[in-house]
Design a protein around this motif. Structure first.
Motif, mmCIF file in Angstrom:
data_model
loop_
_atom_site.group_PDB
_atom_site.id
_atom_site.type_symbol
_atom_site.label_atom_id
_atom_site.label_comp_id
_atom_site.label_asym_id
_atom_site.label_seq_id
_atom_site.Cartn_x
_atom_site.Cartn_y
_atom_site.Cartn_z
ATOM 1 N N TRP A 729 -35.139 -1.987 -10.731
ATOM 2 C CA TRP A 729 -35.615 -1.828 -9.555
ATOM 3 C C TRP A 729 -34.879 -0.385 -8.750
ATOM 4 C CZ3 TRP A 729 -36.294 -5.766 -4.870
ATOM 5 C CH2 TRP A 729 -37.816 -5.893 -4.473
ATOM 6 N N PRO A 730 -35.260 0.651 -8.664
ATOM 7 C CA PRO A 730 -34.458 1.691 -8.433
ATOM 8 C C PRO A 730 -34.109 1.627 -7.140
ATOM 9 C CG PRO A 730 -36.380 2.417 -9.183
ATOM 10 C CD PRO A 730 -36.720 1.180 -9.191
ATOM 11 N N THR A 731 -32.799 1.959 -6.631
ATOM 12 C CA THR A 731 -32.163 2.089 -5.273
ATOM 13 C C THR A 731 -32.177 3.440 -4.863
ATOM 14 O OG1 THR A 731 -29.782 2.160 -5.834
ATOM 15 C CG2 THR A 731 -30.777 -0.192 -5.799
ATOM 16 N N GLU B 96 -10.711 4.305 -7.240
ATOM 17 C CA GLU B 96 -11.858 5.090 -7.994
ATOM 18 C C GLU B 96 -12.612 3.818 -8.761
ATOM 19 O OE1 GLU B 96 -10.985 8.695 -10.284
ATOM 20 O OE2 GLU B 96 -11.612 7.722 -12.023
ATOM 21 N N ALA B 97 -11.947 2.798 -9.168
ATOM 22 C CA ALA B 97 -12.533 1.739 -9.678
ATOM 23 C C ALA B 97 -13.444 0.985 -8.700
ATOM 24 C CB ALA B 97 -11.829 0.647 -10.563
ATOM 25 N N ALA B 98 -12.876 0.668 -7.710
ATOM 26 C CA ALA B 98 -13.816 -0.078 -6.633
ATOM 27 C C ALA B 98 -15.106 0.573 -6.160
ATOM 28 C CB ALA B 98 -12.937 -0.661 -5.349
ATOM 29 N N LEU B 99 -15.022 1.875 -6.173
ATOM 30 C CA LEU B 99 -16.114 2.497 -5.700
ATOM 31 C C LEU B 99 -17.199 2.577 -6.560
ATOM 32 C CD1 LEU B 99 -14.587 5.927 -4.129
ATOM 33 C CD2 LEU B 99 -16.216 4.232 -3.060
ATOM 34 N N GLN B 100 -16.892 1.984 -7.934
ATOM 35 C CA GLN B 100 -18.167 1.820 -8.859
ATOM 36 C C GLN B 100 -18.270 0.535 -9.041
ATOM 37 O OE1 GLN B 100 -17.158 4.241 -12.562
ATOM 38 N NE2 GLN B 100 -15.477 5.127 -11.653
ATOM 39 N N ILE B 190 -27.158 0.827 -9.999
ATOM 40 C CA ILE B 190 -26.287 0.272 -9.167
ATOM 41 C C ILE B 190 -26.362 -1.259 -8.958
ATOM 42 C CG2 ILE B 190 -25.981 0.051 -6.755
ATOM 43 C CD1 ILE B 190 -24.879 2.577 -7.620
ATOM 44 N N GLY B 191 -25.425 -1.837 -9.133
ATOM 45 C CA GLY B 191 -25.389 -3.284 -9.134
ATOM 46 C C GLY B 191 -25.225 -4.164 -10.563
ATOM 47 N N ASP B 192 -25.376 -3.197 -11.242
ATOM 48 C CA ASP B 192 -25.566 -3.709 -12.835
ATOM 49 C C ASP B 192 -24.022 -3.793 -13.294
ATOM 50 O OD1 ASP B 192 -26.459 -4.867 -15.158
ATOM 51 O OD2 ASP B 192 -26.812 -2.867 -15.878
ATOM 52 N N TYR B 193 -23.896 -4.914 -14.162
ATOM 53 C CA TYR B 193 -22.750 -4.834 -14.950
ATOM 54 C C TYR B 193 -22.409 -3.695 -15.802
ATOM 55 C CZ TYR B 193 -21.964 -9.850 -13.849
ATOM 56 O OH TYR B 193 -21.830 -11.090 -13.114
ATOM 57 N N ALA B 194 -20.998 -3.265 -16.167
ATOM 58 C CA ALA B 194 -21.080 -2.132 -17.009
ATOM 59 C C ALA B 194 -21.664 -2.457 -18.624
ATOM 60 C CB ALA B 194 -19.562 -1.866 -17.280
ATOM 61 N N THR B 195 -22.253 -1.349 -18.988
ATOM 62 C CA THR B 195 -22.572 -1.225 -20.518
ATOM 63 C C THR B 195 -21.260 -0.997 -21.125
ATOM 64 O OG1 THR B 195 -24.678 -0.246 -20.085
ATOM 65 C CG2 THR B 195 -23.749 -0.066 -22.230
#
Lengths: 805, 287
Positions: A729-731, B96-100, B190-195
């Motif tokens: 779902w794009p934000t 830098e990390a927290a912003l991601q 946004i909101g996903d875990y890292a690949t």
């Protein structure tokens, strides 16, 4: 009077009629948290329903033990198919002429299928009890591949055993639903056999889901004293739901009131009827109390109507100069466990036969085979008219594939094959009459706006740099010219379950000159209360701000088939204009009487009737409205109201030209959209700001579908993408900037020339994003790969082309 | 998405929280920002009778930045880490990390303590803390002890923390001036875990790499502190061969699993690309 000093331009502006970017009146309540959605409805003594769902994709239900669940205080009932059977409600008809289990009747056919329905006096208790219902399953072999389904001995629909005839003709196999054909098979195959050039490709449009922000739900309330059932719910077609509920429950239709309150997005997901509605109605009838059912996000993604899942095998033939001579398509359509598509009855593959697109293709053939698999039922039109996105994706990929084969620029290939302006109305080889279009003008405007030749030069430079090792990014230019078919539709060939697809509007002018209008449609975010008032304002000459618009209550609104398939403006919008014209005709007679002249000697002028040749002698609509109610006028009955039921003579055919430019990081598979240009021609434009919002929304859903959104299954039929962690779902972060543009080619048969726009950006957007990805790799030999173009799949393409060294 | 019933506790100090844990054993769990635990409860995958909310415990809040060490209360939110100027000046890698991590709404509520203590291999802070060589302070009934971030993670959701302990504070050595840093992350949205994600610190002495630290996120069932990868950089001029050797060494020790983000070969490739970008950025910042 203030009126008298106003210029015509000022009087027009006061109306905020058609062509005005009027602010959405709905947003006052939505932006203040004052919307009223179905889950906001609270009633005394209300009970709550929750489902026990199958963890298996294909299994026999050996037993259901309710004991532990019923032992929890607050649990009122646990319903199973056995309980519904005496009422004849353990199965229900689907909109596609099939039938669907309401609750598992001996077996389950997909993961997430409804097995039992728990009713409790508290939402949390209902969930606790659902967990305690013990269901014993015996697993059966799972079929998730539609091609395998047509070969296997495994029978999914045992209830159809021995039935060689389905709702849409012969069934070829026990997992086959229908074959639907359009065009000329032999002629098309002859053209392909003799063609200079033939491009052939399998184009897969993956399974995805409309996933509206608000999930599906309802509140059923049976009043045992009056015998009346009130059903609130997330219905895109409230009147159709009323009729269907009456037909399957046996409750007389006048005793059923269906209300669609505010709806948080539909996108086709809320057209059909779901087991939750039936179970809630039954539970309310049995208990005499209101029963609420609201599905959660995972239930929505797993069990309510999916979209697409079309495997489209195509062949396109052309002369060596690039003139297309024939198009052939065979589609294998994965419908899941039940055929619950929401298509007009005579079109089991929707309007897939719009797949000749914007091109003058003299000979064509389309066949679609519908197939059962162990997946959720559905096949709804997700922000598109019926199967039109599939058709547009197919033809726009085939054009690109043909361009590669011809070694021709894809923009030029489109240009030389467009239906010319002078060919409209145009009869397509697959049976449609396109109403109007000017594709060359739109295309040239788009190409100029983006500087197409410069983009190609930049791409060539980028490719050179890539090959020289100076960059790891490739540039892709995606092109699309789409033609939609919307506004279903003429009753002569469009019905759903026998319900003709006309629509309606009723307008009442109040004595003081304000108005109330009611329609058979229902807004789910489209802004009907804003735009339909603008149509009335222009037609009747009273300000849009003085018009209240109501939809969604079947006790008050005139009968109509609802909102989906971009049909509201083409059908209900036409009804609105026609009702307005009836009022204007009566107003003309009243004005003439008041001005003491003959009817033919007055003419409508913005917001009044004036005596021809003597504009200082006039009666405003406000004055006319007061007189209509309060003055005895010989030969004219009091009041100023009208209703129109509009059966459209034809569909409308919006079109557009889109260009997407993106950069692909071949090492990570990431794609970044740097430019997206969308030119839409939706005929007459009612509210440019709402159109722009619709285009932004549709393009963002197109981005989602093309770049990552899917309902994926593993080989056991488990849904792998059942939460928003995995379902894309794009934000705002993932959404690119869009550049919108338009041309205006009115529909010749629509009263105001409008065609509808809400779905165009999804229809055109998906192929445009996908074509851009394909285009980036074209120089390395890629002709076709499948969506969604997520990081992994793009990386895999790059890897397969040897771009990782 | 309806959780089962539970008892809600809201103690005002660490001692009270520990006594509640002691009383209820594995029936109880602490909750900080709740971004991991609450969804698990709603899915009924975490079934617990007692939820101990830590948000009223003042002693677990606050950021103190000293000359050698920064101390973060476990209840410090990602938003507080991002907006704390002293912390950003001392250890810019954290910002830098927290912003991601996810989006602003999540970062207003998500805490550093919850992020590191839960043992979710998808979380960003565990790898970050390994890279920084942080020490986790664990309070129990018998007092406090500290465990190095690099020794804390045993397997997915299994850590060195005992059930009746609470992670209260994080002690982070402040890198020397001129340390180059980078946190690089690839995610689907946004909101996903890292690949794949990686944290890198590099210090230079003249033209030679004096020290380095590298950690990889969501590429195994724990964060991976890639000691050999860092060692491949130390003593070199960070030339192409050294950087390639570091990447190869890191890929050697990660063990990603196939999921909806992609299969193992893709993840390993991306991990290498991401780490290389992190090394390049960290090197460009080192002085």
């Amino acid at each position: 009077m203030k009126d008298e000093v106003q210029t015509p331009a000022e009087r027009t502006a006061n109306l905020k009629g058609m062509g005005t970017s009027r602010k959405r009146v709905e947003d006052v309540r939505f932006t203040q948290g004052r919307g009223n959605y179905v889950d906001d409805i609270k009633m005394d003594g209300m009970l709550y329903g929750d489902f026990v769902r199958s963890p298996y994709a294909h299994a026999r239900v050996v037993s259901v033990n309710k004991e532990a669940a019923l032992a929890i205080p607050g649990v009122v009932a646990v319903l199973t198919a056995e309980d519904l059977e005496p009422l004849g409600l353990h199965w229900m008809p689907t909109l596609a002429g099939d039938k669907q289990m309401v609750l598992a009747d001996g077996k389950v056919l997909f993961q997430g299928q409804e097995v039992a329905y728990v009713v409790a006096d508290d939402r949390y208790v209902a969930a606790d009890a659902a967990e305690l219902v013990e269901v014993e399953y015996e697993e059966l072999p799972v079929v998730v591949d539609p091609f395998e389904a047509l070969k296997t001995d495994v029978v999914l629909r045992e209830d159809l055993a021995g039935q060689t005839e389905g709702a849409h003709g012969p069934r070829k196999h026990h997992n086959h639903i229908f074959t639907w054909e359009a065009g000329e098979k032999d002629a098309t195959e002859a053209v392909i056999a003799g063609a200079d050039v033939v491009a052939e490709e399998m184009v897969y449009y993956h399974r995805t889901h409309p996933c509206p922000l608000e999930t599906c739900g309802c509140v059923a309330s049976m009043d045992k004293v009056t015998g009346k059932l009130t059903l609130y719910g997330t219905f895109q077609a409230p009147h159709a739901i009323r009729t269907v509920v009456s037909l399957i429950s046996g409750i007389a239709e006048h005793n059923i009131r269906v209300i669609s309150p505010d709806i948080g997005g539909g996108f086709g997901n809320k057209v059909g009827a779901y087991p939750g509605y039936v179970c809630s109605v039954v539970a309310s009838i049995v208990t005499g109390k209101p029963v609420k059912w609201i599905e959660d996000r995972m239930e929505n993604l797993m069990s309510t109507a999916f979209a697409r899942d079309y495997w489209m095998q195509g062949k396109i033939a052309a002369t060596s100069e690039g003139k297309i001579t024939g198009l052939w398509c065979h589609t294998t359509a994965d419908h899941g466990g039940f055929d619950a598509c929401a298509d007009p009855t005579k079109f089991p593959a929707g309007f897939m036969n719009i797949c000749t697109g914007s091109y003058d293709i003299p000979t064509a053939y389309l066949a679609v085979d519908g197939v059962y698999t162990n997946k959720a039922p559905g096949g709804v039109a997700y922000r598109c008219s019926f199967r039109v996105t599939e058709a547009a994706y197919f033809i726009e990929r085939m054009i690109e594939v043909l361009a590669i084969k011809l070694n021709m620029d894809a923009a030029e290939l489109r240009r030389i094959n467009f239906i010319r302006k002078d060919q409209f109305p145009y009869q397509s080889a697959l049976g449609w009459e396109y109403d109007s279009g000017d594709y060359h003008t739109a295309w040239d405007k788009a190409m100029n706006a983006v500087g197409y030749d410069d983009l190609r030069a930049e791409q060539a430079q980028q490719l050179e740099d890539f090959n020289a090792g100076k960059t790891r990014k490739l540039m892709g230019i995606g092109l699309t010219h789409f033609t939609e078919i919307v506004g279903a539709g003429p009753v002569k060939n469009c019905d759903i379950l026998g319900l003709g697809m006309f629509d309606s509007c009723e307008i009442r002018i109040h004595p003081t000159g304000s108005a109330l209008a009611r329609l058979g449609t229902i807004s789910q975010g489209q802004g009907h209360a804003t735009t339909f008032a603008q149509i009335i304002a222009s037609e009747i000459g009273i300000p849009a701000d003085d018009i209240t618009l109501e939809e969604g209550d079947t006790d008050t609104a005139p009968y109509g088939l609802g909102t989906y398939g971009s049909r509201s403006t083409p059908v209900a919008g036409a009804a609105t204009a026609m009702a307005g014209r009836k009022i204007r005709a009566k107003a003309q007679m009243i004005a003439a009487y008041l001005l003491e002249v003959h009817d033919d000697d007055v003419e409508f002028d913005i917001d009044r009737f004036v005596v021809k040749g003597a504009p200082e002698r006039f009666k405003t609509m406000k004055e006319i409205a007061f007189a209509a109610y309060n003055q005895a006028i010989p030969g004219i009955e009091p009041g100023l109201e009208a209703v129109s039921y509009y059966d459209p003579p034809n569909m409308t055919y919006p079109f557009g030209a889109y260009v997407c430019v993106l950069d692909i990081d071949v090492d990570t598979g990431e794609a970044e959209v740097r430019q997206f240009y969308a030119l839409d021609d939706c005929g007459t434009r009612i509210n440019p700001m709402i159109i722009e919002g619709q285009v932004h929304g549709g393009l963002t859903e197109a981005l989602a579908i093309a770049m990552g959104q899917e309902i994926a299954y593993d080989e056991m039929g488990n849904v792998k993408t059942g939460t928003l962690m995995d379902f894309f779902w794009p934000t705002a972060w993932e959404t690119p900037n869009y550049q919108t543009d338009h041309t205006t080619t009115p529909s010749p048969h629509h009263p105001i020339g409008a065609k509808g726009v809400g779905e165009s950006p999804n229809v055109g957007g998906v192929p445009c994003f996908s074509n851009a990805v394909h285009d980036a790799f074209k120089s390395f030999g890629l002709t076709q790969t499948h969506m969604p173009h997520d990081h992994w799949r793009i990386w895999k393409t790059a890897n397969g082309l040897g771009l990782h060294g | 998405m309806i959780p089962a019933g539970f008892e809600y506790h809201r103690p005002a100090d660490v001692a009270s929280a520990i006594s509640i844990l002691k009383q209820h054993g594995d029936e109880a769990r602490v909750v900080a920002g709740g971004h991991s635990l609450i969804p698990m409860m709603k899915l009924r995958m975490a079934d617990l009778a007692h939820l101990v909310d830590l948000q009223d415990i003042g002693e677990m809040k606050g950021i103190q930045v000293g000359a050698d060490t920064a101390v973060l209360g476990a209840m410090v939110t990602q938003h507080e880490m991002i907006t704390h100027e002293g912390l950003a000046a001392a250890i810019p890698l954290i910002r830098e990390a927290a912003l991601q991590i996810a989006d602003p709404q999540v970062r207003y509520v998500g805490t550093v303590g919850g992020n590191v203590a839960n043992g979710d291999p998808g979380n960003d802070m565990p790898g970050l803390m390994q890279c920084l060589d942080a020490q986790f302070e664990l309070a129990g009934a018998d007092g406090s002890r500290t465990v190095a971030a690099r020794d804390f993670y045993e397997a997915a959701y299994f850590t060195a923390r005992d059930d009746e302990e609470i992670l209260t504070r994080i002690h982070i050595p402040v890198p020397s001036a001129g340390t180059g840093y980078a946190y690089e992350k690839q995610k689907r949205k946004i909101g996903d875990y890292a690949t794949a994600a990686s944290a890198v610190l590099i210090t230079m002495d003249g033209g030679t790499c004096a020290s380095a630290s590298i950690a990889m996120t969501n590429l195994a069932d724990t964060p991976i502190w890639a000691e050999a990868a860092a060692a491949a950089l130390v003593g070199t001029s960070l030339d192409e061969a050294a950087r390639a050797a570091a990447v190869a060494a890191a890929i050697d020790v990660i063990d990603p699993v196939s999921d909806n983000r992609g299969p193992v070969d893709f993840k390993k490739h991306v991990a290498g690309v991401i780490l290389r970008r992190a090394i390049d950025r960290a090197a460009s910042r080192a002085s």
